[in-house]
Structure formats: C-alpha cells, structure tokens
Scaffold this motif. Structure first.
Motif, PDB file in Angstrom:
ATOM      1  N   ILE A   1      42.732   3.374  -3.120  1.00 41.61           N
ATOM      2  CA  ILE A   1      42.743   1.996  -2.642  1.00 41.61           C
ATOM      3  C   ILE A   1      41.896   2.028  -1.367  1.00 41.61           C
ATOM      4  CG2 ILE A   1      44.146   0.055  -1.845  1.00 41.61           C
ATOM      5  CD1 ILE A   1      44.961   0.925  -4.676  1.00 41.61           C
ATOM      6  N   GLY A   2      40.781   1.346  -1.394  1.00 39.40           N
ATOM      7  CA  GLY A   2      39.919   1.339  -0.202  1.00 39.40           C
ATOM      8  C   GLY A   2      40.482   0.395   0.843  1.00 39.40           C
ATOM      9  N   PHE A   3      40.424   0.817   2.094  1.00 34.62           N
ATOM     10  CA  PHE A   3      40.837  -0.063   3.199  1.00 34.62           C
ATOM     11  C   PHE A   3      39.640  -0.180   4.136  1.00 34.62           C
ATOM     12  CE2 PHE A   3      42.396  -0.961   7.428  1.00 34.62           C
ATOM     13  CZ  PHE A   3      43.387  -1.916   7.221  1.00 34.62           C
TER      14      PHE A   3
ATOM     15  N   ASP B   1      42.783  -9.555  19.577  1.00 34.62           N
ATOM     16  CA  ASP B   1      41.788  -8.592  20.007  1.00 34.62           C
ATOM     17  C   ASP B   1      42.305  -7.183  19.748  1.00 34.62           C
ATOM     18  OD1 ASP B   1      39.882  -7.142  21.132  1.00 34.62           O
ATOM     19  OD2 ASP B   1      39.817  -8.256  23.021  1.00 34.62           O
ATOM     20  N   ILE B   2      41.834  -6.618  18.665  1.00 37.22           N
ATOM     21  CA  ILE B   2      42.349  -5.310  18.301  1.00 37.22           C
ATOM     22  C   ILE B   2      41.694  -4.208  19.128  1.00 37.22           C
ATOM     23  CG2 ILE B   2      42.515  -3.647  16.401  1.00 37.22           C
ATOM     24  CD1 ILE B   2      44.314  -5.866  15.834  1.00 37.22           C
TER      25      ILE B   2
ATOM     26  N   PRO C   1      43.112   1.913  10.132  1.00 40.73           N
ATOM     27  CA  PRO C   1      42.519   1.340  11.344  1.00 40.73           C
ATOM     28  C   PRO C   1      42.460  -0.181  11.250  1.00 40.73           C
ATOM     29  CG  PRO C   1      40.799   2.175   9.890  1.00 40.73           C
ATOM     30  CD  PRO C   1      42.101   2.396   9.180  1.00 40.73           C
ATOM     31  N   TRP C   2      43.552  -0.858  11.547  1.00 42.11           N
ATOM     32  CA  TRP C   2      43.607  -2.318  11.402  1.00 42.11           C
ATOM     33  C   TRP C   2      42.592  -3.005  12.300  1.00 42.11           C
ATOM     34  CZ3 TRP C   2      46.510  -5.748   8.439  1.00 42.11           C
ATOM     35  CH2 TRP C   2      47.403  -5.145   7.548  1.00 42.11           C
TER      36      TRP C   2
ATOM     37  N   PHE D   1      33.309  -1.559  12.707  1.00 37.52           N
ATOM     38  CA  PHE D   1      33.755  -1.406  11.311  1.00 37.52           C
ATOM     39  C   PHE D   1      34.521  -0.091  11.168  1.00 37.52           C
ATOM     40  CE2 PHE D   1      29.930  -3.865  11.450  1.00 37.52           C
ATOM     41  CZ  PHE D   1      29.975  -4.781  10.409  1.00 37.52           C
ATOM     42  N   SER D   2      35.562  -0.091  10.332  1.00 36.48           N
ATOM     43  CA  SER D   2      36.280   1.156  10.023  1.00 36.48           C
ATOM     44  C   SER D   2      36.659   1.165   8.552  1.00 36.48           C
ATOM     45  CB  SER D   2      37.587   1.254  10.813  1.00 36.48           C
ATOM     46  OG  SER D   2      37.318   1.218  12.178  1.00 36.48           O
TER      47      SER D   2
END
Ligand SMILES: O=c1ccn([C@@H]2O[C@H](COP(=O)(O)O)[C@@H](O)[C@H]2O)c(=O)[nH]1
Length: 604
Positions: free
Chosen positions: A268-270, A288-289, A17-18, A302-303
């Motif tokens: 690997i945490g994202f 603006d995502i 989730p960028w 937050f994601s």
C-alpha cells in the motif's frame, strides 16, 4: 485477514510521514484482494485495507489534513478470486467496489478481453462515477456501437479539510494489445487535444494529480509532465504510476514527484505533500506539519512510504490493535472475500509442491526456477496432440504467462491461477524445418530491434519481466543482528533485530522508503520466452546429436505470442502466415495442463 492467512510477523517499522495532503495508493492488485495467504508480510486482505483507510481518514479529519485514495489499474487477472469465477470477476468487482477510491483508472489487463472492459464500463465506472478517469481510453458502446470515453477524461475537486484544489487525469500507457472494443489513444496525441490543453491552463489549481497505469520513467509520463510544465511552471504535480510491478519513486523536479506501489496487494503506497496552497478555502485551517506557512507555498515537500500489506504494519500505523483496528465495514468485506473463496473452492488441494519454485527469486535455469520446471517437466509431459503424437515438437511460451511463485506445500485451485491465470490455448505450425525453428527462441529473446516495427515491439507485450535485479549490498548491522525489534525510524537500525527477507527499495529519495526494514532479497532477470523440445530422437553421444536432429518439427506455442512467432519467422526469411497455423490440443490451456500435471506428480 482471511481465516487461513499466515499471521503477520513483527518487524522494525518506519513511521508514516503525514503531511497536509496524504494519499494511499494501490496498483496492479490483479485479483489478490484476499491477500497472500502463505506470506506473512502481505497477508492483509481488501477488508483490512478498508479498515486502514477508514482509520487513517479518522486521523486525517482529527488533524485537519486530507487523505485521498488512488488506484492505478490492473485490478483483474492473476488470482483465483478473480479468475476462477464464472463469469470472471463475479466477486472481485463487488469486493473492490467496497473501497472508497477517490481517483482510479484502467490498466492494460482490463482491456485484453471484451468482457473485462465491458465490466469496467457497466460496473466499475458507475461504482466510481466521477472518480474513474479515462483520459486516453475509449470503448465501443456494446449497445450503440458508438465509440465513447470509457469514463470522464478528468476531474476537478477541492479537498475536504485543507481546501486544496486538485485537477486529476487518468491515463493508460501506449498499450496496443487491447481487444477490438476499446481504443487507447497514444498519450502524446491525447495531450494535444483541446480539452487537455484547456485543463492544464486552469489557473485555479493547487495540485495536478496524474494517475496512470504507466511506469514512472516513461515517455508517456515525461510528455504529460512537459505539457503541464509548459503552461504552469510552478504548480505542484503528483504522479501515481503502475504496470511494472515495482516500488518506485521518481523526482521530476522540485515540485513534481511520482510514486509506484508494487503489485499483487503486497504494497500500500503512502505519499504525502506539505506546503501546498489551499486556494479552495479562503480561511482554511491549514495544519502546518513541517514548514512555516509562508514557506510552504514556495516549496512543497514530499515524502513516501511503501507499506507492507499486513496487519502488524496496519496496527502500528494507526496506533490500534487487533480489537480496535477493524471497522465494521472492513470486517464485512473480509467476510465477503471468505465466502467467495469458499464458493470458488480456492483452497481445494491438487497436490503438494516439494520445494519453492520462483519466478524471479531463483536464477533461470536452476532447480528452483519455475521456468525450468515448466520447461523441463510440465511441458514435456503434457504437450501432445493425439493427431500429431509421432511428430517431434518445439513448444514456445512467453515467461510472462507464469505470474507468481509456487511455495513448498499445498498447491491449490488458487495457486493454479496465481501461477497461470490466462486462458490462452496452444497453436502450431506443422512441419517447420528444424534449421529455422531452432533459431526462433534466440530471436525472440534478443529482441532484435530492426525486426519489430515500432508498433509491434516485443518490449511492449513481452517486457523483461524481472523486477530490478537487486544490487544492494547488505548492511552488516542488518545481517548479523538478532533478537527483537523496537519501532520507529531512528531506532530501528540501532537495536538488535532479526530481519525478515523482503523489499529493500532504492528510489530517487534514497533507501528509506519501505515501512518495514527487511533483509534484502535478490531478484533475477528471466528471458522473454522459453522453449521445450519434445519427442526428439535421442542421441547417445555428442557427435551423434546433430545427425539425430529432426528434419522438421511441429512448432507449438501459446496463442498469446502468435504474432511474435510469425514476425520472428519472417525475420528468418520464411513466409509463414496465420493461414499456416492451427489449434494444437483443442480445448486445453496452460492453466489446465499445470493443474493436471500437479495432480499426477505431486502427491501430498
Ligand atoms: O493473455 C495474456 C495476457 C498477458 N500475458 C502476459 O502478461 C503481461 C502483461 O502483464 P502485466 O501485468 O501488465 O505486466 C504480458 O506482457 C504477457 O507477458 C500473457 O501471457 N497472456
């Protein structure tokens, strides 16, 4: 990946989730920089992680968003790549140093020995100068004898693309088992210091970034959170934690979250945040995502995602493949690792395990428990001091001394260290009345709170080591499905898939955090310590058992737990002290005993 690593298995994935600001997080890697050679889900190595970071940086730059890398400590102890070299860490310090980490801190393992904290001081801190943070950690400079910060206390920077002004700290939990050349200040004291109080009053900050070798749900993080909130009620705070080896995500308030990303290069945490102010760039190109610009400053979103550390995941998350994914730098680091493993002869086989032995994936006691194996087979065969051969002995060890599972098949030099990396030897107290000795284990495992002064609580050094026991019920769609997998969050559960067992994490945002959709695994709790009784007179019947008990025994233990043994003995009304203890089996340690036992018992 390493040449002998198991190839990854395809599986249904959730996308990354960028956001406007993105993070990759590693923690508690414990020397597993070669990845897990026998486990397809975790078989990528540190070189692959470098390629991943470089590819995701390219994507971030293209889209005008930011990507930061964080590591929260315990990089050492727990794998042959670190532990088998002389000096320890000869290869891993350089391998780790190849990654471009933006913010990092020390864990407790970096501090058990003078040599390892000096490695941090002389190698890792300079390698990451300006990025390595030591908010509550000092070292005694070996040359001057002066106490000084291991690294700088905090850092302020502005992100490259979005112009987000970040103020970062790097903490360690209130650890007390460090060697005498470092000083860990209690977090609750550190936050009273002038430098910290000034830093958290800085109004030119868009995000407080608190990285710590600290579990997310602790007094330490709670105190830092409260201190910042007392000064700045609405600035976003992002925590990254570690130490408990779990995947976890905690919500502190609507603008403050924390991520913990497992252990041993499995995860690997994202993490991504949208809606941050960009005070460092007046006319910044704010991509603006997810939300309209005006709304963003008011309520960030937050994601999180826990990426399984394997090439299938990495390829999917970068839209690349075997040929296009690896970068030259990544490949070179994979080669460095392969050469180091070869030089250390880590694949040399001592024997072959007849079945799997689990730390937490089998109940204790049971035939598949590594602790039952140690207690019932290894210790009775191996723990014997020739000078005390005729004396019955009780051998106590902390279960934390064994760190990882044994898989059926080759047991290598590397396995020896993944199972038992520590250098502790054995000590003993001679001729302890059996009536006293037989009560010790229960005391240690029950953690009688009154017994341990706050400063010596077992909870700090001998934590119940199990990751949470899984209480999840299995989704029937996941259990009875068959066939192959489509990709993407929304489709994954609607198609027929055969799921591989793996992490199925539930955290404060629900149960959709893992990138790979797995069938759940059960984890079992294990006690703090176990005991083997060796050389006891044999009793033929139940009644004769008691009369066959020895009057006294040699009380043998791994030296790491000596202070707890002495405390427990005090609790039992005795006055044993260090002067009553001595070395047992001079020159031997658990790691060596296990390797020898495997050579003698597990032929291939
Ligand atoms: O010399 C040692 C050092 C540590 N241990 C065990 O490890 C844990 C700490 O490891 P984490 O990865 O930080 O949880 C400690 O509680 C001991 O159980 C050891 O046995 N010997």
């Amino acid at each position: 990946a390493q040449p002998s690593a198991a190839p990854p298995v395809s599986a249904p994935l959730r996308e990354l989730p960028w956001g406007q600001l993105n993070f990759l997080h590693t923690t508690d890697t414990h020397g597993w920089h070669a990845g897990h050679l026998q486990e397809p889900s975790f078989s990528a190595d540190w070189g692959d992680y470098i390629s991943l970071a470089e590819r995701l940086h390219e994507k971030a730059d293209k889209e005008g968003v930011d990507l930061l890398l964080v590591d929260t400590g315990d990089r050492i102890e727990g794998n042959g790549l670190y532990d088998a070299s002389i000096p320890r860490g000869f290869y891993t310090l350089k391998i780790f140093g190849e990654q471009d980490v933006d913010v990092l801190c020390s864990g407790n393992h970096e501090l058990y020995k003078n040599t390892s904290s000096e490695n941090e001081y002389y190698e890792t801190v300079p390698d990451f100068l300006g990025n390595y943070l030591a908010s509550n950690l000092d070292i005694i400079d070996p040359k001057t004898g002066q106490q000084r910060p291991l690294a700088q206390r905090f850092k302020k920077f502005t992100t490259k693309n979005q112009g987000i002004r970040v103020l970062a700290f790097g903490f360690l939990f209130n650890f007390r088992g460090n060697s005498n050349n470092t000083v860990v200040q209690r977090v609750q004291e550190t936050i009273k210091e002038k430098w910290f109080q000034e830093a958290i009053r800085d109004r030119e900050v868009d995000l407080f970034l608190v990285v710590g070798h600290v579990p997310l749900r602790t007094q330490e993080f709670a105190s830092i959170y409260k201190a910042i909130r007392e000064q700045q009620w609405d600035v976003t705070i992002q925590f990254f934690g570690g130490h408990t080896h779990i995947r976890d995500y905690a919500k502190y308030d609507s603008k403050a979250y924390g991520l913990e990303s497992g252990r041993y290069m499995e995860t690997i945490g994202f993490m991504s945040i949208n809606g941050l102010p960009t005070g460092g760039k007046s006319n910044s190109l704010s991509i603006d995502i997810a939300a309209p610009r005006a709304a963003r400053a008011a309520s960030p979103t937050f994601s999180r995602r826990y990426i399984d550390n394997n090439l299938f995941s990495f390829h999917q998350h970068t839209d690349l493949n075997d040929t296009t994914f690896p970068t030259e730098h990544g490949r070179n680091v994979s080669s460095m690792i392969a050469l180091a493993r070869e030089a250390l002869k880590l694949d040399k086989t001592y024997g072959c395990a007849p079945r799997d032995y689990w730390t937490n994936r089998a109940p204790y006691p049971s035939k598949n428990s590594i602790f039952s194996w140690l207690q019932d087979e290894v210790l009775p065969d191996m723990v014997l001091d020739v000078d005390r051969a005729d004396v019955p002995r009780m051998v106590l060890t902390n279960t934390g001394a064994l760190r990882f599972d044994i898989f059926r098949g080759p047991f290598t030099v590397d396995t020896t260290y993944t199972v038992s990396p520590f250098t502790s030897g054995f000590r003993y107290i001679k001729d302890v009345p059996f009536s006293i000795a037989k009560r010790l284990l229960q005391i240690i495992n029950q953690e009688v709170p009154q017994l341990w002064p706050a400063s010596q609580s077992l909870a700090f050094e001998l934590p119940v080591r199990s990751v949470e026991a899984s209480t999840h019920t299995v989704d029937e769609r996941l259990l009875f499905a068959g066939g192959q997998m489509p990709l993407g969050k929304d489709h994954a559960l609607d198609h027929d898939v055969e799921l591989t067992p793996g992490y199925t994490t539930t955290d404060d945002a629900g149960s959709d955090g893992d990138d790979t959709i797995h069938a759940p695994i059960r984890f079992y709790r294990v006690p703090n310590a176990l005991e083997s009784r060796i050389g006891f007179p044999s009793a033929t019947t139940e009644e004769s058992k008691e009369s066959a008990d020895p009057v006294s025994v040699d009380l043998v233990y791994v030296d790491f737990i000596e202070s707890y043994i002495l405390l427990a003995l005090k609790f039992l009304g005795t006055d044993y002290a260090e002067r009553d203890t001595a070395v047992y089996m001079e020159g031997r340690d658990m790691t060596g005993l296990i390797a020898q036992w495997v050579q003698e018992h597990w032929q291939c």
